[in-house]
Design a protein around this motif. Structure first.
Motif, PDB file in Angstrom:
ATOM      1  N   LEU A   1      13.298 -35.715  30.029  1.00 36.81           N
ATOM      2  CA  LEU A   1      14.015 -35.774  31.304  1.00 36.81           C
ATOM      3  C   LEU A   1      14.920 -34.559  31.495  1.00 36.81           C
ATOM      4  O   LEU A   1      15.033 -34.016  32.602  1.00 36.81           O
ATOM      5  N   LEU A   2      15.555 -34.116  30.410  1.00 38.69           N
ATOM      6  CA  LEU A   2      16.414 -32.942  30.492  1.00 38.69           C
ATOM      7  C   LEU A   2      15.610 -31.688  30.823  1.00 38.69           C
ATOM      8  O   LEU A   2      16.035 -30.864  31.651  1.00 38.69           O
ATOM      9  N   VAL A   3      14.456 -31.541  30.205  1.00 30.98           N
ATOM     10  CA  VAL A   3      13.599 -30.386  30.485  1.00 30.98           C
ATOM     11  C   VAL A   3      13.115 -30.419  31.934  1.00 30.98           C
ATOM     12  O   VAL A   3      13.122 -29.388  32.631  1.00 30.98           O
ATOM     13  N   VAL A   4      12.708 -31.586  32.421  1.00 27.93           N
ATOM     14  CA  VAL A   4      12.237 -31.707  33.806  1.00 27.93           C
ATOM     15  C   VAL A   4      13.357 -31.370  34.784  1.00 27.93           C
ATOM     16  O   VAL A   4      13.144 -30.642  35.771  1.00 27.93           O
ATOM     17  N   ALA A   5      14.564 -31.873  34.520  1.00 29.07           N
ATOM     18  CA  ALA A   5      15.699 -31.586  35.407  1.00 29.07           C
ATOM     19  C   ALA A   5      16.026 -30.101  35.412  1.00 29.07           C
ATOM     20  O   ALA A   5      16.297 -29.517  36.470  1.00 29.07           O
ATOM     21  N   THR A   6      15.977 -29.468  34.248  1.00 28.37           N
ATOM     22  CA  THR A   6      16.266 -28.034  34.176  1.00 28.37           C
ATOM     23  C   THR A   6      15.204 -27.222  34.904  1.00 28.37           C
ATOM     24  O   THR A   6      15.508 -26.227  35.572  1.00 28.37           O
TER      25      THR A   6
ATOM     26  N   TYR B   1      23.344 -33.610  35.976  1.00 30.75           N
ATOM     27  CA  TYR B   1      22.077 -32.898  36.127  1.00 30.75           C
ATOM     28  C   TYR B   1      21.288 -33.411  37.336  1.00 30.75           C
ATOM     29  O   TYR B   1      20.781 -32.619  38.123  1.00 30.75           O
ATOM     30  N   VAL B   2      21.205 -34.747  37.469  1.00 32.65           N
ATOM     31  CA  VAL B   2      20.394 -35.311  38.550  1.00 32.65           C
ATOM     32  C   VAL B   2      21.185 -35.376  39.856  1.00 32.65           C
ATOM     33  O   VAL B   2      20.809 -34.766  40.862  1.00 32.65           O
TER      34      VAL B   2
END
Length: 252
Positions: A81-86, A166-167
């Motif tokens: 999820l962190l990679v997708v958000a970045t 992030y989101v």
């Protein structure tokens, strides 16, 4: 007799720790063995009812005889999820695919993995060295905080902060990075709530351990955050603009 018993106790605990780590890392590459549904349940409740999650941590201790998770699904899903958000930030604010890769790796390592390992190690040392209750007699089995559990606490605390910073921040970023007092105020409030909630969940994670005392120590950073926020607002510091300028080649 007492020294012999103490040594055997520590050696047995270290022998239990090594298989736990080996089993944990072995399951990372076996997606079918991860309980994804339970992980998403935990993530939802960490944002809405975090005490429920740590109540289940007590049940896990009773059934598995360890406080730490034996399922790496939470870390894997949180990382994805962190990679997708970045990547979403990079697609919106960056114009170089090679630089986007650098940003993704940098954010994943510095914001989650390395920062988590450092915080977990600090909390592991602090709790085991200064916050454990003194055993009333020599016949009580010594209990210690597992390092893997401290990293679990970091991951639990990180996820709601990830949702906010992030989101939610991504969708508000067109407003937050503009000039003016309202974007400045909203950005600081968002970061204040995210950081405060992180430390509150940290407190819950260690307060649930029955052999620790003075766990209110983990609430002290919230006071620092609340005191710093008005100072940053009055000084004109916008954290959203600061971090966006730090990571993206497009100056705001």
């Amino acid at each position: 007799m007492l020294p012999t018993t103490s040594r055997s106790r520590s050696s047995s605990s270290s022998s239990r720790a090594n298989p736990m780590f080996l089993q944990y890392f072995r399951r990372i590459v076996k997606w079918q063995q991860m309980d994804v549904e339970y992980t998403f349940w935990q993530m939802l409740n960490l944002c809405t009812s975090p005490k429920v999650v740590y109540q289940h941590t007590k049940y896990h201790k009773q059934t598995k005889n360890q406080w730490a998770r034996d399922d790496p699904a939470f870390i894997v899903i949180c990382s994805v999820l962190l990679v997708v958000a970045t990547l979403a930030y990079c697609a919106t604010y960056d114009h170089s695919s090679s630089h986007a890769i650098v940003v993704v790796v940098s954010v994943f390592l510095s914001h989650f993995l390395i920062a988590g390992a450092v915080i977990a190690t600090f909390c592991w040392f602090l709790t085991n060295s200064y916050l454990r209750e003194e055993a009333p007699n020599s016949h009580v089995v010594e209990q210690r905080v597992e390092w893997l559990y401290t990293f679990d606490v970091h991951c639990n605390s990180f996820f709601p902060m990830f949702v906010l910073l992030y989101v939610v921040h991504y969708f508000l970023s067109p407003l937050l990075i503009t000039h003016g007092f309202i974007p400045l105020l909203l950005s600081n409030l968002l970061f204040m709530v995210g950081a405060s909630y992180y430390h509150y969940l940290n407190f819950l994670g260690y307060d649930v351990l029955p052999f620790l005392e003075r766990t209110t120590f983990f609430l002290y950073p919230i006071g620092i955050v609340i005191v710093l926020s008005p100072i940053l607002i009055l000084s004109g510091f916008n954290p959203s603009r600061y971090f966006m300028n730090m990571y993206f080649s497009q100056r705001l």
